[in-house]
Scaffold this motif. Structure first.
Motif, PDB file in Angstrom:
ATOM      1  N   ASN A 131       0.849  -1.191   0.000  1.00  0.00           N
ATOM      2  CA  ASN A 131       0.000   0.000   0.000  1.00  0.00           C
ATOM      3  C   ASN A 131       0.888   1.246   0.000  1.00  0.00           C
ATOM      4  O   ASN A 131       1.631   1.498   0.950  1.00  0.00           O
ATOM      5  N   ASP A 132       0.810   2.032  -1.074  1.00  0.00           N
ATOM      6  CA  ASP A 132       1.683   3.197  -1.234  1.00  0.00           C
ATOM      7  C   ASP A 132       0.937   4.525  -1.116  1.00  0.00           C
ATOM      8  O   ASP A 132       1.493   5.582  -1.413  1.00  0.00           O
ATOM      9  N   PHE A 133      -0.322   4.485  -0.656  1.00  0.00           N
ATOM     10  CA  PHE A 133      -1.078   5.733  -0.576  1.00  0.00           C
ATOM     11  C   PHE A 133      -1.546   6.067   0.839  1.00  0.00           C
ATOM     12  O   PHE A 133      -1.876   7.220   1.127  1.00  0.00           O
ATOM     13  N   VAL A 134      -1.575   5.096   1.741  1.00  0.00           N
ATOM     14  CA  VAL A 134      -1.990   5.374   3.118  1.00  0.00           C
ATOM     15  C   VAL A 134      -0.764   5.445   4.021  1.00  0.00           C
ATOM     16  O   VAL A 134      -0.069   4.444   4.217  1.00  0.00           O
ATOM     17  N   ASP A 135      -0.492   6.622   4.540  1.00  0.00           N
ATOM     18  CA  ASP A 135       0.570   6.807   5.530  1.00  0.00           C
ATOM     19  C   ASP A 135      -0.009   7.213   6.880  1.00  0.00           C
ATOM     20  O   ASP A 135       0.531   6.866   7.929  1.00  0.00           O
ATOM     21  N   THR A 136      -1.115   7.977   6.824  1.00  0.00           N
ATOM     22  CA  THR A 136      -1.725   8.509   8.045  1.00  0.00           C
ATOM     23  C   THR A 136      -3.241   8.383   7.963  1.00  0.00           C
ATOM     24  O   THR A 136      -3.828   8.533   6.888  1.00  0.00           O
ATOM     25  N   LEU A 137      -3.848   8.095   9.107  1.00  0.00           N
ATOM     26  CA  LEU A 137      -5.305   8.126   9.222  1.00  0.00           C
ATOM     27  C   LEU A 137      -5.665   8.973  10.434  1.00  0.00           C
ATOM     28  O   LEU A 137      -5.020   8.886  11.483  1.00  0.00           O
ATOM     29  N   THR A 138      -6.675   9.793  10.289  1.00  0.00           N
ATOM     30  CA  THR A 138      -7.163  10.573  11.429  1.00  0.00           C
ATOM     31  C   THR A 138      -8.137   9.716  12.242  1.00  0.00           C
ATOM     32  O   THR A 138      -8.633   8.684  11.772  1.00  0.00           O
ATOM     33  N   ILE A 139      -8.413  10.166  13.452  1.00  0.00           N
ATOM     34  CA  ILE A 139      -9.387   9.466  14.284  1.00  0.00           C
ATOM     35  C   ILE A 139     -10.753   9.463  13.598  1.00  0.00           C
ATOM     36  O   ILE A 139     -11.465   8.457  13.616  1.00  0.00           O
ATOM     37  N   ASP A 140     -11.113  10.574  12.972  1.00  0.00           N
ATOM     38  CA  ASP A 140     -12.403  10.658  12.265  1.00  0.00           C
ATOM     39  C   ASP A 140     -12.466   9.657  11.120  1.00  0.00           C
ATOM     40  O   ASP A 140     -13.514   9.034  10.879  1.00  0.00           O
ATOM     41  N   GLN A 141     -11.368   9.506  10.391  1.00  0.00           N
ATOM     42  CA  GLN A 141     -11.348   8.536   9.295  1.00  0.00           C
ATOM     43  C   GLN A 141     -11.463   7.104   9.824  1.00  0.00           C
ATOM     44  O   GLN A 141     -12.186   6.280   9.241  1.00  0.00           O
ATOM     45  N   LEU A 142     -10.763   6.818  10.906  1.00  0.00           N
ATOM     46  CA  LEU A 142     -10.868   5.485  11.498  1.00  0.00           C
ATOM     47  C   LEU A 142     -12.291   5.203  11.965  1.00  0.00           C
ATOM     48  O   LEU A 142     -12.812   4.094  11.782  1.00  0.00           O
ATOM     49  N   LYS A 143     -12.905   6.194  12.592  1.00  0.00           N
ATOM     50  CA  LYS A 143     -14.286   6.029  13.036  1.00  0.00           C
ATOM     51  C   LYS A 143     -15.208   5.793  11.840  1.00  0.00           C
ATOM     52  O   LYS A 143     -16.091   4.921  11.889  1.00  0.00           O
ATOM     53  N   LYS A 144     -14.995   6.534  10.794  1.00  0.00           N
ATOM     54  CA  LYS A 144     -15.814   6.387   9.584  1.00  0.00           C
ATOM     55  C   LYS A 144     -15.703   4.971   9.019  1.00  0.00           C
ATOM     56  O   LYS A 144     -16.687   4.403   8.535  1.00  0.00           O
ATOM     57  N   ILE A 145     -14.515   4.400   9.109  1.00  0.00           N
ATOM     58  CA  ILE A 145     -14.290   3.037   8.603  1.00  0.00           C
ATOM     59  C   ILE A 145     -14.944   1.994   9.496  1.00  0.00           C
ATOM     60  O   ILE A 145     -15.587   1.057   9.006  1.00  0.00           O
ATOM     61  N   TRP A 146     -14.811   2.138  10.829  1.00  0.00           N
ATOM     62  CA  TRP A 146     -15.141   1.058  11.758  1.00  0.00           C
ATOM     63  C   TRP A 146     -16.490   1.194  12.460  1.00  0.00           C
ATOM     64  O   TRP A 146     -16.937   0.230  13.111  1.00  0.00           O
ATOM     65  N   GLU A 147     -17.151   2.331  12.359  1.00  0.00           N
ATOM     66  CA  GLU A 147     -18.392   2.498  13.111  1.00  0.00           C
ATOM     67  C   GLU A 147     -19.501   1.572  12.585  1.00  0.00           C
ATOM     68  O   GLU A 147     -19.459   1.128  11.434  1.00  0.00           O
ATOM     69  N   PRO A 148     -20.481   1.248  13.438  1.00  0.00           N
ATOM     70  CA  PRO A 148     -21.606   0.415  12.984  1.00  0.00           C
ATOM     71  C   PRO A 148     -22.315   1.046  11.789  1.00  0.00           C
ATOM     72  O   PRO A 148     -22.427   2.265  11.699  1.00  0.00           O
ATOM     73  N   LYS A 149     -22.733   0.205  10.880  1.00  0.00           N
ATOM     74  CA  LYS A 149     -23.434   0.644   9.663  1.00  0.00           C
ATOM     75  C   LYS A 149     -22.572   1.574   8.810  1.00  0.00           C
ATOM     76  O   LYS A 149     -23.082   2.441   8.091  1.00  0.00           O
TER      77      LYS A 149
END
Length: 315
Positions: A131-149
């Motif tokens: 993976n050559d495009f993801v170096d950093t994730l914000t807390i908001d991005q992580l939440k967006k990925i992992w939250e229910p629904k």
């Protein structure tokens, strides 16, 4: 001559009987001592995050005390506490503090829990090495990925500049303390998460999953990343103060927020009545602590281990 031989044999048999009789009445036979050394069994279960530390300590302790058999298993923090409350184990590894209901279950079983922090961990978010495009994730991005629904299906759903490729997610199972901690800190409520991801209580399974899929993302204990740096890439986390990489220094200082945390071994006052268990825990907090960095975690300060020794009644 025959009569004399029989007399000698009779004396020998009587002597052996006295030895056996003394051995069977030996008070040390049931308190963890054998032939002047420790003996007994110790069963440990629980967190897969803490497993590498406890396993390394157990192996070294058994070398020094061959009369003691220590087995270490990993069914997740929650699963470990369940077995502990049923008195199927002696000690419980945990990657989060014990919950009120788990403590009550232990107390109902006649156990008085003792919490012993053993190391620092930083839950590490990882992607595939390619993976050559993801170096950093914000807390908001992580939440967006992992939250229910969650509606995130592709990398582009997280960041429009990223590829329109499906994300394959890997994470700990719901009995895991890492799952509890991550969901609490990232999603905002413990135990709440999307369910369409590959989950396992065995972190090595998660490592293999992310390493085998260039579009994968997962999270687990820092030690499993350290052991597999050649296969994985750690993602920096931005909690609002800039991107922070999971490193020994950043985890120990708490700069790697909010995913830095202590990890624990739980004992009971009843277990400490057994000499071989008490000596195992003493070894864990003295010589054993040196294995913490060897398996990829960060040692506590010396005064924390001293506090543990006082807690178990060694000092």
């Amino acid at each position: 001559m025959l009569k004399k031989s029989l007399q000698v044999a009779g004396v020998l048999i009587l002597s052996l009987s006295l030895v056996v009789g003394c051995s069977s009445n030996n008070p040390n036979a049931s308190d963890g001592k054998e032939d002047g050394g420790l003996s007994g069994t110790i069963k440990i279960d629980g967190s897969s995050t803490v497993y590498p530390v406890s396993q390394a300590v157990a192996e070294e302790f058994m070398k020094k005390n061959p009369g003691v058999n220590v087995t270490v298993s990993q069914s997740g923090t929650g699963g470990g506490f369940e077995k502990w409350a049923k008195k199927e184990t002696d000690l419980s590894d945990a990657s989060r503090p014990i919950k009120d209901e788990e403590k009550k279950a232990a107390e109902d079983a006649g156990l008085e829990p003792i919490e012993l922090p053993v190391a620092y961990d930083g839950i590490t978010v990882v992607v595939n090495k390619e993976n050559d495009f993801v170096d950093t994730l914000t807390i908001d991005q992580l939440k967006k990925i992992w939250e229910p629904k969650s509606k995130v299906k592709t990398w582009r759903d997280v960041n429009p500049e990223w590829p329109d490729q499906p994300i394959k997610l890997y994470g700990p199972g719901t009995s895991s303390g890492t799952f509890d901690y991550f969901t609490d800190e990232i999603v905002g409520e413990e135990g709440k998460s999307r369910t369409d991801f590959t989950q396992s209580e065995d972190d090595n399974t998660l490592v293999q999953g992310v390493a085998g899929d260039k579009n994968a993302l997962g999270y687990f204990g820092f030690a499993y990343y350290v052991e597999n740096k050649d296969k994985l890439k750690a993602v920096k986390i931005d909690a609002g103060k800039g991107a922070v990489e999971p490193t020994n220094e950043n985890i120990q200082s708490g700069k790697y927020a909010p995913l830095s945390r202590p990890i624990f071994v739980y004992a009971s006052k009843q277990a400490l009545d057994k000499d071989h268990i008490k000596q195992f825990l003493e070894f864990y907090m003295t010589e054993g602590k040196e294995f913490v960095p060897e398996v990829g975690y960060i040692k506590l300060t010396d005064d924390k281990y001293e506090e543990n020794l006082k807690t178990i009644g060694v000092k």
